[in-house]
Design an enzyme around this catalytic site. Structure first.
Site, PDB file in Angstrom:
ATOM      1  N   THR A  54     -84.407 -62.434  65.545  1.00  0.00           N
ATOM      2  CA  THR A  54     -84.293 -63.615  64.453  1.00  0.00           C
ATOM      3  C   THR A  54     -82.941 -63.634  63.822  1.00  0.00           C
ATOM      4  O   THR A  54     -82.442 -62.561  63.524  1.00  0.00           O
ATOM      5  CB  THR A  54     -85.705 -63.318  63.525  1.00  0.00           C
ATOM      6  N   PHE A  69     -80.780 -64.626  60.766  1.00  0.00           N
ATOM      7  CA  PHE A  69     -80.740 -65.086  59.150  1.00  0.00           C
ATOM      8  C   PHE A  69     -79.432 -65.457  58.799  1.00  0.00           C
ATOM      9  O   PHE A  69     -78.269 -64.866  59.553  1.00  0.00           O
ATOM     10  CB  PHE A  69     -81.216 -63.457  58.613  1.00  0.00           C
TER      11      PHE A  69
END
Length: 359
Positions: A257, A259
């Protein structure tokens, strides 16, 4: 044993020298902090910190690996930065989310991390001056874009300061059900459930899957409900005192992921490895997107990502999100962006920032 005692004495002497050097570094940082307060300079400059890490990696002659060395200096820099001014960072909470983990990895343990209940609240905390920076998820390698983060970046005066790339490991955890057959309900964020769907169907087919606003919220459900489990991070298990039943249950091993760190500053200078993010809308015409992107091709600028999403305010029109290699201040990038802007009905540079490290 006498030889061992001699080495230990040598280590003690080196530690004292390191401590003295750290104290000197702290005193210099305090002077820098005084200058920044007078001039209004930012506490945290991601491009400056990246250059520090790159310089240290080039100077490193072992025996420490570069990754270990950088981890040590990240904590030194975090502690030193707090001497200039205590840094406050909002993140998508509650406690125990992957966003908290990303923020801790990037900013270090000497930063005050403040959880917020929504991505919008993270942006508002920074915009209102309650925190210096915010950390929000923007995309997952298997499930794609977090559209709310992009929408808020388009609307907000904040800019992207940095990116954090976190390898995601999902764990199944529970307070009471230690056997898979006992589990009747599995809670988690929709993306986490999607990333573990095949494993869940194979190993707990009897369980109902229920969505929560975060993986940490899922952990709270598992703490309070009998025969329930959660898919969440290891820090969530530690925080909520849950037992991990199965580790690494994500369907794809390569699960990451990305960010973003958002803030008011636009002080990042170019490094040798930068990324620029832009968004734009175009006129509805044949070859419209080709005309927009042609300045990138002619400038030999590498485009690393392009996505489109419908505009909420007008049917059948789309917002394009593009990431490209390079910094907006580089002459060829500046020239290409100026040419693109002329052909757009809407155009915005979301930020130029160093390419993120994978944690």
């Amino acid at each position: 044993m006498q030889k061992l005692a001699g080495y230990r004495k040598k280590i003690d002497s080196i530690d004292a020298e390191i401590l003295n050097l750290l104290s000197n570094r702290g005193k210099v940082a305090e002077e820098i902090g005084k200058i920044k307060k007078k001039t209004g300079g930012p506490i945290h400059v991601p491009s400056r910190e990246k250059l520090i890490y790159e310089r240290l990696a080039n100077l490193n002659r072992g025996p420490y690996k570069n990754q270990s060395l950088i981890s040590i200096f990240r904590e030194i820099i975090s502690a030193t930065r707090s001497l200039e001014e205590p840094l406050k960072v909002s993140y998508l909470g509650p406690l125990g989310t992957f966003t908290q983990m990303a923020a801790e990895k990037y900013f270090g343990s000497s930063t005050e991390l403040l959880p917020e209940g929504s991505i919008k609240s993270v942006f508002q905390a920074v915009e209102r001056g309650h925190t210096h920076y915010g950390v929000v998820p923007i995309e997952n390698s298997t499930e794609g874009l977090v559209s709310q983060s992009l929408d808020l970046l388009v609307e907000s005066p904040l800019h992207i300061q940095a990116e954090i790339i976190l390898r995601i490991s999902h764990h199944l955890m529970s307070a009471q059900a230690l056997d898979l057959k006992q589990i009747k309900t599995v809670y988690s964020h929709p993306q986490a459930l999607a990333q573990c769907r095949s494993w869940l169907l194979k190993n707990v087919p009897q369980a109902k899957l229920k969505e929560t606003e975060s993986t940490a919220a899922a952990a709270r459900h598992a703490l309070n409900e009998k025969n329930s489990a959660a898919i969440a991070s290891e820090i969530a298990a530690n925080h909520y005192k849950l037992s991990i039943i199965r580790k690494n249950i994500q369907d794809l091993v390569q699960n990451y992921t990305r960010f973003l760190v958002v803030g008011e500053d636009v002080s990042n200078t170019a490094t040798k490895s930068d990324k620029t993010s832009i968004v734009f809308t175009i006129q509805d015409e044949v070859g419209g997107l080709y005309k927009i992107l042609s300045p990138l091709a002619s400038g030999k600028i590498n485009l690393t990502k392009i996505e489109s999403r419908p505009l909420k305010r007008k049917a059948w029109e789309y917002l394009f999100s593009v990431d490209l290699d390079g910094h907006a201040d580089e002459p060829k990038i500046k020239k290409a962006l100026a040419a693109i802007k002329k052909r757009c009905s809407f155009f915005k540079v979301l930020g130029s920032y160093p390419v993120g490290q994978v944690y």
